[in-house]
Design an enzyme around this catalytic site. Structure first.
Site, PDB file in Angstrom:
ATOM      1  N   ASP A  30      46.400  29.228  36.294  1.00 34.71           N
ATOM      2  CA  ASP A  30      47.111  30.167  37.162  1.00 34.71           C
ATOM      3  C   ASP A  30      48.618  29.900  37.025  1.00 34.71           C
ATOM      4  O   ASP A  30      49.064  28.754  37.059  1.00 34.71           O
ATOM      5  CB  ASP A  30      46.665  29.968  38.621  1.00 34.71           C
ATOM      6  CG  ASP A  30      47.092  31.114  39.517  1.00 34.71           C
ATOM      7  OD1 ASP A  30      46.232  31.799  40.066  1.00 34.71           O
ATOM      8  OD2 ASP A  30      48.321  31.325  39.675  1.00 34.71           O
ATOM      9  N   ILE A  31      49.375  30.977  36.850  1.00 37.52           N
ATOM     10  CA  ILE A  31      50.816  30.840  36.605  1.00 37.52           C
ATOM     11  C   ILE A  31      51.563  30.296  37.838  1.00 37.52           C
ATOM     12  O   ILE A  31      52.596  29.644  37.708  1.00 37.52           O
ATOM     13  CB  ILE A  31      51.425  32.186  36.129  1.00 37.52           C
ATOM     14  CG1 ILE A  31      52.749  31.994  35.417  1.00 37.52           C
ATOM     15  CG2 ILE A  31      51.571  33.184  37.255  1.00 37.52           C
ATOM     16  CD1 ILE A  31      52.625  31.584  33.998  1.00 37.52           C
ATOM     17  N   ASN A  86      38.622  36.224  45.625  1.00 40.21           N
ATOM     18  CA  ASN A  86      39.102  37.222  46.585  1.00 40.21           C
ATOM     19  C   ASN A  86      38.645  38.609  46.149  1.00 40.21           C
ATOM     20  O   ASN A  86      38.864  38.992  44.997  1.00 40.21           O
ATOM     21  CB  ASN A  86      40.627  37.179  46.658  1.00 40.21           C
ATOM     22  CG  ASN A  86      41.138  35.830  47.121  1.00 40.21           C
ATOM     23  OD1 ASN A  86      40.620  35.252  48.066  1.00 40.21           O
ATOM     24  ND2 ASN A  86      42.146  35.300  46.446  1.00 40.21           N
ATOM     25  N   HIS A  91      43.354  39.364  50.156  1.00 43.00           N
ATOM     26  CA  HIS A  91      44.111  38.602  49.147  1.00 43.00           C
ATOM     27  C   HIS A  91      43.810  38.905  47.694  1.00 43.00           C
ATOM     28  O   HIS A  91      44.203  38.140  46.807  1.00 43.00           O
ATOM     29  CB  HIS A  91      43.966  37.095  49.397  1.00 43.00           C
ATOM     30  CG  HIS A  91      45.236  36.356  49.126  1.00 43.00           C
ATOM     31  ND1 HIS A  91      45.687  36.090  47.839  1.00 43.00           N
ATOM     32  CD2 HIS A  91      46.171  35.865  49.945  1.00 43.00           C
ATOM     33  CE1 HIS A  91      46.834  35.442  47.919  1.00 43.00           C
ATOM     34  NE2 HIS A  91      47.154  35.304  49.181  1.00 43.00           N
ATOM     35  N   GLN A  92      43.092  39.981  47.361  1.00 42.78           N
ATOM     36  CA  GLN A  92      42.972  40.294  45.929  1.00 42.78           C
ATOM     37  C   GLN A  92      44.221  41.035  45.487  1.00 42.78           C
ATOM     38  O   GLN A  92      44.554  42.099  46.017  1.00 42.78           O
ATOM     39  CB  GLN A  92      41.728  41.146  45.603  1.00 42.78           C
ATOM     40  CG  GLN A  92      41.570  41.355  44.100  1.00 42.78           C
ATOM     41  CD  GLN A  92      40.256  42.031  43.692  1.00 42.78           C
ATOM     42  OE1 GLN A  92      39.536  42.543  44.533  1.00 42.78           O
ATOM     43  NE2 GLN A  92      39.977  42.030  42.407  1.00 42.78           N
ATOM     44  N   HIS A  98      38.240  37.714  39.003  1.00 41.14           N
ATOM     45  CA  HIS A  98      38.607  36.345  38.614  1.00 41.14           C
ATOM     46  C   HIS A  98      38.155  35.346  39.668  1.00 41.14           C
ATOM     47  O   HIS A  98      38.158  35.641  40.860  1.00 41.14           O
ATOM     48  CB  HIS A  98      40.119  36.221  38.387  1.00 41.14           C
ATOM     49  CG  HIS A  98      40.942  36.734  39.527  1.00 41.14           C
ATOM     50  ND1 HIS A  98      41.172  38.069  39.748  1.00 41.14           N
ATOM     51  CD2 HIS A  98      41.583  36.080  40.526  1.00 41.14           C
ATOM     52  CE1 HIS A  98      41.926  38.223  40.823  1.00 41.14           C
ATOM     53  NE2 HIS A  98      42.181  37.027  41.317  1.00 41.14           N
ATOM     54  N   HIS A 100      38.883  31.611  41.167  1.00 41.39           N
ATOM     55  CA  HIS A 100      39.861  30.519  41.228  1.00 41.39           C
ATOM     56  C   HIS A 100      39.118  29.191  41.301  1.00 41.39           C
ATOM     57  O   HIS A 100      38.272  28.991  42.172  1.00 41.39           O
ATOM     58  CB  HIS A 100      40.697  30.618  42.510  1.00 41.39           C
ATOM     59  CG  HIS A 100      41.556  31.830  42.636  1.00 41.39           C
ATOM     60  ND1 HIS A 100      42.898  31.812  42.348  1.00 41.39           N
ATOM     61  CD2 HIS A 100      41.281  33.087  43.046  1.00 41.39           C
ATOM     62  CE1 HIS A 100      43.418  33.011  42.588  1.00 41.39           C
ATOM     63  NE2 HIS A 100      42.456  33.808  43.011  1.00 41.39           N
TER      64      HIS A 100
HETATM   65  P1  5GP Z   1      44.201  36.972  43.635  1.00 40.71           P
HETATM   66  O1  5GP Z   1      45.157  36.895  44.786  1.00 40.71           O
HETATM   67  O2  5GP Z   1      44.095  38.374  43.062  1.00 40.71           O
HETATM   68  O3  5GP Z   1      42.855  36.377  43.958  1.00 40.71           O
HETATM   69  O4  5GP Z   1      44.786  36.021  42.517  1.00 40.71           O
HETATM   70  C1  5GP Z   1      45.571  36.444  41.445  1.00 40.71           C
HETATM   71  C2  5GP Z   1      46.136  35.202  40.781  1.00 40.71           C
HETATM   72  O5  5GP Z   1      46.617  35.548  39.512  1.00 40.71           O
HETATM   73  C3  5GP Z   1      47.304  34.568  41.550  1.00 40.71           C
HETATM   74  O6  5GP Z   1      46.960  33.248  41.920  1.00 40.71           O
HETATM   75  C4  5GP Z   1      48.468  34.616  40.560  1.00 40.71           C
HETATM   76  O7  5GP Z   1      49.250  33.462  40.584  1.00 40.71           O
HETATM   77  C5  5GP Z   1      47.759  34.787  39.226  1.00 40.71           C
HETATM   78  N1  5GP Z   1      48.520  35.530  38.252  1.00 40.71           N
HETATM   79  C6  5GP Z   1      49.117  36.742  38.434  1.00 40.71           C
HETATM   80  N2  5GP Z   1      49.713  37.139  37.298  1.00 40.71           N
HETATM   81  C7  5GP Z   1      49.478  36.173  36.381  1.00 40.71           C
HETATM   82  C8  5GP Z   1      49.847  36.028  35.004  1.00 40.71           C
HETATM   83  O8  5GP Z   1      50.510  36.852  34.393  1.00 40.71           O
HETATM   84  N3  5GP Z   1      49.415  34.892  34.383  1.00 40.71           N
HETATM   85  C9  5GP Z   1      48.667  33.950  35.028  1.00 40.71           C
HETATM   86  N4  5GP Z   1      48.299  32.889  34.333  1.00 40.71           N
HETATM   87  N5  5GP Z   1      48.312  34.057  36.309  1.00 40.71           N
HETATM   88  C10 5GP Z   1      48.723  35.166  36.982  1.00 40.71           C
END
Ligand code: 5GP
Ligand code: ZN
Length: 135
Positions: A30-31, A86, A91-92, A98, A100
């Site tokens: 995760d970035i 999520n 929080h999605q 994906h 985590h």
């Molecule tokens: P969500 O909130 O949708 O469950 O999580 C999305 C996750 O994707 C976040 O933790 C965010 O840091 C990660 N993320 C978003 N854009 C990028 C990207 O371009 N590269 C990587 N490696 N992670 C990303």
């Protein structure tokens, strides 16, 4: 899928820190990690969320997780691991399914809280029946 950030990662249009890849699954750091080693596991197929996922894709995606989780454990010796997914409003942010993998450390700042309600047995029975009716 056009305009999907994770499909762009799969295509190599956006760079990523790849951890693991097989025919069906891709895993990368995760970035903006919540903790050290925070990893995302995605199906290569563009699936929006858990409701969009068929059983075969789910099986193939989850199959990769024990191996990746164990590698994170061996690398950093965390005190444990939260597996979080999520779906929709809570929080999605990225609408390519994906999972985590969030290794946990003493005094890390990641928070996950379960509020413990105390329903009656009638309420639990009613809830159970409603879910079963929709399986
Ligand atoms: P969500 O909130 O949708 O469950 O999580 C999305 C996750 O994707 C976040 O933790 C965010 O840091 C990660 N993320 C978003 N854009 C990028 C990207 O371009 N590269 C990587 N490696 N992670 C990303
Ligand atoms: Zn996608």
């Amino acid at each position: 899928m056009k305009n999907c950030i994770f499909c762009k990662i799969l295509d190599g249009q956006i760079p990523s820190y790849k951890i693991y890849e097989d025919e069906y699954v891709y895993a990368f750091l995760d970035i903006n990690p919540s903790t050290k080693g925070h990893t995302l596991v995605i199906p290569k197929e563009h699936v929006i969320d858990i409701y969009d996922m068929d059983e075969e894709t789910a099986a193939k995606t989850f199959q990769a997780i024990p191996k990746i989780a164990s590698a994170i454990k061996k690398a950093f010796n965390p005190i444990g691991l939260n597996i979080v997914n999520n779906n929709q409003k809570p929080h999605q942010v990225v609408f390519h399914y994906h999972i985590h993998l969030i290794p946990r450390y003493e005094d890390d700042s990641f928070k996950i809280s379960f509020f413990n309600n105390e329903p009656t047995s009638e309420e639990l029975l009613d809830i159970k029946e409603k879910i079963i009716a929709n399986l």
